[in-house]
Design an enzyme around this catalytic site. Structure first.
Site, short mmCIF file in Angstrom:
data_model
loop_
_atom_site.label_atom_id
_atom_site.label_comp_id
_atom_site.label_asym_id
_atom_site.label_seq_id
_atom_site.Cartn_x
_atom_site.Cartn_y
_atom_site.Cartn_z
N ARG A 8 0.67 -1.22 -0.14
CA ARG A 8 -0.07 0.13 -0.28
C ARG A 8 0.86 1.27 0.07
NH1 ARG A 8 -3.85 -2.86 3.23
NH2 ARG A 8 -5.18 -3.64 1.94
N HIS B 33 2.35 17.83 -25.73
CA HIS B 33 2.09 16.54 -25.10
C HIS B 33 1.03 16.15 -25.84
CE1 HIS B 33 5.66 17.02 -22.43
NE2 HIS B 33 5.80 15.91 -22.22
N ARG C 193 -0.69 22.73 -13.37
CA ARG C 193 0.23 21.48 -13.74
C ARG C 193 0.01 21.17 -15.26
NH1 ARG C 193 2.61 16.61 -10.39
NH2 ARG C 193 3.93 15.71 -12.12
N GLU D 62 -2.78 18.18 -10.88
CA GLU D 62 -2.88 18.50 -12.01
C GLU D 62 -4.47 18.87 -12.38
OE1 GLU D 62 -0.61 16.69 -15.22
OE2 GLU D 62 -2.18 16.66 -16.41
N LYS E 1 9.64 23.46 -12.32
CA LYS E 1 8.51 22.45 -12.32
C LYS E 1 8.16 22.20 -10.88
CE LYS E 1 7.27 17.69 -13.12
NZ LYS E 1 7.77 16.50 -13.96
N ASN F 86 2.17 19.96 -19.85
CA ASN F 86 1.81 19.17 -21.10
C ASN F 86 2.03 19.86 -22.45
OD1 ASN F 86 1.35 16.62 -19.63
ND2 ASN F 86 -0.50 17.81 -18.82
N HIS G 163 10.34 9.78 -27.26
CA HIS G 163 9.18 10.76 -26.41
C HIS G 163 9.65 12.17 -26.51
CE1 HIS G 163 6.46 12.23 -23.43
NE2 HIS G 163 7.41 12.75 -22.89
N HIS H 11 1.97 12.83 -27.74
CA HIS H 11 1.57 11.50 -27.35
C HIS H 11 0.79 10.76 -28.52
CE1 HIS H 11 1.55 12.14 -22.79
NE2 HIS H 11 2.79 11.85 -23.21
N GLU I 217 12.49 18.65 -22.86
CA GLU I 217 11.77 18.95 -21.76
C GLU I 217 12.13 20.20 -20.73
OE1 GLU I 217 8.76 17.30 -21.23
OE2 GLU I 217 8.86 15.40 -21.95
N LYS J 185 4.59 11.86 -10.75
CA LYS J 185 3.71 11.06 -11.42
C LYS J 185 4.40 9.56 -12.11
CE LYS J 185 1.56 14.58 -14.55
NZ LYS J 185 1.16 15.09 -15.69
N1 NAD Z 1 6.60 10.85 -14.53
C1 NAD Z 1 6.63 12.12 -15.50
O1 NAD Z 1 6.38 13.10 -14.80
C2 NAD Z 1 6.98 11.98 -16.87
C3 NAD Z 1 7.33 13.14 -17.61
C4 NAD Z 1 8.01 13.04 -18.72
C5 NAD Z 1 8.05 11.86 -19.38
N2 NAD Z 1 7.90 10.75 -18.56
C6 NAD Z 1 8.15 9.48 -19.19
O2 NAD Z 1 9.57 9.23 -19.28
C7 NAD Z 1 9.73 8.16 -20.36
C8 NAD Z 1 10.83 8.63 -21.23
O3 NAD Z 1 11.91 8.67 -20.56
P1 NAD Z 1 13.44 8.60 -21.17
O4 NAD Z 1 13.37 9.64 -22.11
O5 NAD Z 1 14.47 8.84 -19.83
O6 NAD Z 1 13.51 7.10 -21.56
P2 NAD Z 1 14.13 5.65 -21.04
O7 NAD Z 1 14.07 5.56 -19.62
O8 NAD Z 1 13.60 4.71 -21.88
O9 NAD Z 1 15.81 5.86 -21.44
C9 NAD Z 1 16.08 6.22 -22.82
C10 NAD Z 1 16.98 5.09 -23.09
O10 NAD Z 1 18.39 5.61 -22.57
C11 NAD Z 1 18.98 4.35 -21.90
N3 NAD Z 1 19.61 4.94 -20.56
C12 NAD Z 1 19.26 5.56 -19.76
N4 NAD Z 1 20.15 6.36 -18.84
C13 NAD Z 1 21.48 6.07 -19.75
C14 NAD Z 1 22.68 6.47 -19.37
N5 NAD Z 1 23.01 7.02 -18.39
N6 NAD Z 1 23.69 5.96 -20.21
C15 NAD Z 1 23.41 5.15 -21.49
N7 NAD Z 1 22.18 4.65 -21.71
C16 NAD Z 1 21.09 5.37 -20.69
C17 NAD Z 1 18.08 3.30 -21.47
O11 NAD Z 1 18.17 2.32 -21.32
C18 NAD Z 1 16.97 3.69 -22.64
O12 NAD Z 1 17.35 2.45 -23.67
C19 NAD Z 1 8.34 7.85 -21.19
O13 NAD Z 1 7.85 6.57 -20.87
C20 NAD Z 1 7.61 9.18 -20.64
O14 NAD Z 1 6.13 8.98 -20.58
C21 NAD Z 1 7.36 10.63 -17.47
#
Ligand code: NAD
Length: 395
Positions: free
Chosen positions: A148, A275, A268, A264, A254, A272, A293, A279, A212, A170
């Site tokens: 939980r 986005h 907030r 949100e 942020k 987006n 992304h 998306h 971002e 999030k």
């Molecule tokens: N929670 C939120 O507020 C929020 C906000 C924006 C995006 N997101 C989410 O984040 C995700 C995208 O995140 P991302 O772009 O970090 O993608 P990701 O986590 O898939 O990482 C991108 C790639 O880089 C690799 N990688 C990560 N760190 C590395 C490093 N230091 N050295 C070498 N390789 C590395 C990973 O293995 C992956 O292949 C999406 O799913 C999106 O929806 C969430």
């Protein structure tokens, strides 16, 4: 952080009444996310990962930690973090997941939760998310439902995760109906954004993450946008001072917005920007490497500014600055820059946009702008207008 920018970053704090960005004794910037009983610190700077165990212990007290990471990150960064925890007798175990967006699924979430339970994590223990946004979203979700809800710490390893996804609480997985449709709000207890970890990040991922940071400037902070324009070369050379400053400003911005609107219901939503279009493009591309992304969001932000201009909200100069800044960072700004030679039509994109979490009573909420740094949310733009706009952009 130079005085001007530090003062600017702290403005969000003054508006939010609590969040702050300042230097700590260790040379890193400290941003406080002010959420009453759920407040936490974000440290930004070099050399944090090797000290993670001690930093966690000092701020959160003694607790066993389960590291959640992916295979790419594990190859270069897991051993050091795990050794630090092990040396202090705090390592509960490590779970290495398959990299990529496809991991944000029920199947992987279930596997992760079972592994965490097998490590016998208790209520007072911690999940440590060592990875990009995918790992942060998954590990945060797992932590929010395990027994939980237990605490988690973010150790973001991508630029996207450091400027954005590790902060704000999030968590999510994807559904067949769309991205991030299943999730929770669960704030981390600490975020350690170690810029040294970005050295191993592929350049395409660095560019995608940069979107971002630029997004935050474009939606709320025109002075930060000026600064990004002036410092783009240093940033892309990953010069430590510029990188730390850029991340700390985006995080402080942020944090201030999250402090005012954690779940949100209003402001907030502005985060987006780009986005809703983005998306839809990602869904169309099947969440594949064809379109990351951040790349989808870069196209989405450009579309949002172009639509803002068409509707008479934004001046043409702002649209041009946004487009040329993203393009000069090597990012796509037009749907037809998505690799391949077939692109989604307007109806397909509109159908995918209808899955957006901001849809209310069937009406799209769009984030538009009255110029750089002046984003606003509106439900007054009808689907026919958006369809017509997209048709002309793709056509
Ligand atoms: N929670 C939120 O507020 C929020 C906000 C924006 C995006 N997101 C989410 O984040 C995700 C995208 O995140 P991302 O772009 O970090 O993608 P990701 O986590 O898939 O990482 C991108 C790639 O880089 C690799 N990688 C990560 N760190 C590395 C490093 N230091 N050295 C070498 N390789 C590395 C990973 O293995 C992956 O292949 C999406 O799913 C999106 O929806 C969430």
């Amino acid at each position: 952080m130079n005085e001007n920018r530090q003062a600017k970053a702290a403005q969000g704090e003054i508006a939010a009444n609590e969040s702050s960005a300042s230097e700590t004794g260790g040379g890193e910037a400290l941003v406080r996310v002010a959420l009453a009983g759920r407040s936490y610190d974000v440290l930004v700077g070099p050399g944090l990962a090797p000290r993670a165990a001690a930093l966690i212990d000092k701020r959160l007290g003694p607790a066993r930690c389960a590291i959640v990471t992916d295979a790419n990150v594990a190859a270069t960064h897991l051993a050091g973090v795990a050794a630090g925890l092990e040396a202090m007798g705090r390592l509960a175990g490590s779970k290495i997941l398959v990299p990529g967006e496809s991991g944000k699924s029920f199947a992987v979430l279930a596997e992760l939760c079972e592994s965490l339970l097998a490590m016998q994590l208790e209520r007072g223990d911690l999940v440590l998310a060592l990875g990009g946004g995918v790992i942060g979203d998954l590990a945060g979700f797992a932590a929010s439902i395990l027994r939980r809800g237990i605490r988690y710490v973010q150790l973001p390893t991508t630029l996207l995760a450091q400027v954005d996804s590790s902060v704000g609480g999030k968590t999510a997985i994807n559904a067949s109906h769309g991205k991030n449709l299943l999730g929770t709000f669960h704030q981390p207890s600490l975020v350690l954004a170690d810029i040294d970890l970005l050295a191993t990040l592929p350049p395409r991922q660095f560019r995608a993450g940069y979107v971002e940071a630029a997004k935050y400037a474009m939606l709320a902070d025109a002075a930060y946008f000026d600064w990004l324009e002036a410092n783009r070369t240093s940033l892309f050379r990953q010069e430590p001072a510029a990188l730390s400053e850029a991340i700390a400003i985006a995080v402080a911005g942020k944090a201030a917005i999250v402090a005012r609107d954690e779940t949100e219901t209003g402001e907030r939503m502005l985060l987006n920007l780009g986005h809703t279009f983005g998306h839809a493009l990602e869904a169309w591309a099947g969440y594949s490497d064809k379109l990351l992304h951040g790349e989808a969001v870069a196209i989405g932000i450009t579309l949002a500014f172009e639509l803002s201009h068409e509707l008479g909200f934004s001046d043409a100069m702002s649209v041009e600055r946004v487009r040329s800044h993203l393009a000069s960072a090597g990012l796509p700004t037009h749907i037809k820059q998505i690799p391949g030679n077939d692109w989604p039509d307007a109806d397909t994109l509109l159908r995918l946009m209808a899955q957006d979490k901001k849809v209310r009573a069937g009406q799209l909420t769009l984030i538009l702008a009255r110029g750089i740094g002046k984003a606003f949310a509106t439900r007054d733009v009808g689907a026919a207008t958006v369809r017509d706009f997209l048709e002309r952009r793709i056509g």
